[in-house]
Design a protein around this motif. Structure first.
Motif, PDB file in Angstrom:
ATOM      1  N   SER A  45      36.010  40.290  46.593  1.00 22.14           N
ATOM      2  CA  SER A  45      36.301  41.720  46.558  1.00 22.14           C
ATOM      3  C   SER A  45      37.136  42.058  45.323  1.00 22.14           C
ATOM      4  O   SER A  45      37.626  41.185  44.604  1.00 22.14           O
ATOM      5  CB  SER A  45      37.056  42.143  47.817  1.00 22.14           C
ATOM      6  OG  SER A  45      38.408  41.735  47.756  1.00 22.14           O
ATOM      7  N   ASP A  46      37.321  43.329  45.095  1.00 24.15           N
ATOM      8  CA  ASP A  46      38.128  43.774  43.969  1.00 24.15           C
ATOM      9  C   ASP A  46      39.585  44.010  44.367  1.00 24.15           C
ATOM     10  O   ASP A  46      40.355  44.578  43.595  1.00 24.15           O
ATOM     11  CB  ASP A  46      37.553  45.074  43.392  1.00 24.15           C
ATOM     12  CG  ASP A  46      36.192  44.857  42.742  1.00 24.15           C
ATOM     13  OD1 ASP A  46      35.986  43.763  42.185  1.00 24.15           O
ATOM     14  OD2 ASP A  46      35.354  45.774  42.805  1.00 24.15           O
TER      15      ASP A  46
ATOM     16  N   LYS B 201      43.469  36.022  42.724  1.00 20.48           N
ATOM     17  CA  LYS B 201      43.036  36.906  41.636  1.00 20.48           C
ATOM     18  C   LYS B 201      44.238  37.644  41.082  1.00 20.48           C
ATOM     19  O   LYS B 201      44.963  38.303  41.802  1.00 20.48           O
ATOM     20  CB  LYS B 201      42.005  37.908  42.147  1.00 20.48           C
ATOM     21  CG  LYS B 201      40.713  37.258  42.635  1.00 20.48           C
ATOM     22  CD  LYS B 201      39.798  38.276  43.252  1.00 20.48           C
ATOM     23  CE  LYS B 201      39.313  39.269  42.244  1.00 20.48           C
ATOM     24  NZ  LYS B 201      38.364  40.231  42.799  1.00 20.48           N
TER      25      LYS B 201
END
Length: 297
Positions: free
Chosen positions: A75-76, A295
């Motif tokens: 996912s972002d 991330k």
């Protein structure tokens, strides 16, 4: 009180809650979405259990953990993942022969409990630091098993969150440190209000906080109606917080919550107290996490 606070969202847990609220996520997709939505609401960490997609019951299937982790990582939205390593520890004595486990007993070895952690290398995993009368059953986590599991976690490079459901668990967690089985600054979680563990009140938080090593990070949560009061009290005393449907199903009396609503509610309280959530990247630095798959923001 600290200027920034780590907020954990415990999105589903292992309890028999799916029949009580339709908001409790069951499938890997639903659990991943809950983690992502919690992060967007302000959560720093998502604490992950998995469930059988067909029944909603507790599962230990590494493939279900893998799907959740992959969905979140793809996912972002950045969020630190904290995978449960409590595993199967439920013991219910048989009525016919109390020397053996009866229906509902679910026991895993340290190696089995560690398998999802070893496979997926999250940034954090839990380590439940002792056995406990957990409601009407017994949660079993013997000291020799815990030493073995702590060593496995240490070898994986994952940071253990030391789960303390009672004061003796805190004592044993410090023993693991003395034996060289916990690296770096330790990370403690006070798990309060569970029958029949430590009480969910300010006196208990103060007692446990004051027994911590000086270099410890710590957090606390209360279950049910104690969730928000304990979150506020913990922030006032300098700790981090945990909310989510694992511990409490309600936003208000008679009103079922979603995970993101509970995160939003505690963030609103934080605004009133002059603090705000720590971002995942800030928490990685603060906790000195290894970050094999996280991330960056």
């Amino acid at each position: 009180m600290r200027k920034k606070v780590i907020v954990t969202s415990a999105v589903t847990g292992a309890g028999d809650t799916t029949k009580k609220s339709s908001h409790v996520p069951i499938t890997p997709k639903e659990i991943a979405i809950a983690a992502i939505e919690s992060a967007k609401a302000g959560a720093t960490i998502a604490h992950i259990h998995v469930r059988d997609p067909k029944t909603g019951a507790l599962s230990h299937d590494p493939q279900l953990f893998r799907e959740v982790v992959e969905r979140v990582r793809e996912s972002d939205t950045d969020v630190i993942l904290n995978i449960t390593a409590g595993g199967g520890g439920d013991w219910i004595p048989s009525q016919e022969n109390p020397a053996v486990g009866g229906p509902g007993t679910d026991i895993q070895t340290p190696e089995e409990r560690h398998e999802p952690v070893a496979t997926l290398l999250p940034e954090i995993c839990t380590l439940d630091c002792g056995s406990l009368n957990f409601g009407d059953q017994l949660y079993i986590s013997p000291t020799d098993w815990l030493r073995k599991q702590a060593r496995l976690i240490q070898q994986s490079g994952v940071k253990p969150e030391l789960e303390c459901f009672d004061t003796g668990h805190l004592r044993f967690a410090k023993q693991l440190m003395d034996e060289g089985l916990i690296d770096g600054d330790p990370m403690f979680q006070f798990c309060l209000g569970i029958p029949w563990g430590a009480d969910a009140d300010a006196e208990t938080i103060l007692y446990m906080r004051d027994k911590l090593p000086k270099n410890a990070h710590w957090s606390a949560f209360g279950i049910g109606r104690y969730q928000m009061p304990i979150a506020i009290q913990t922030m006032l005393l300098g700790g981090n917080v945990r909310v989510g449907l694992e511990d409490n199903l309600y936003l208000d009396k008679g009103v079922f919550a979603t995970n993101s609503q509970l995160v939003d509610k505690v963030v609103t309280f934080m605004d009133g107290l002059g603090t705000k959530p720590m971002t995942p990247q800030e928490a990685r630095i603060h906790l000195k996490l290894n970050n094999p798959h996280g991330k960056a923001e």
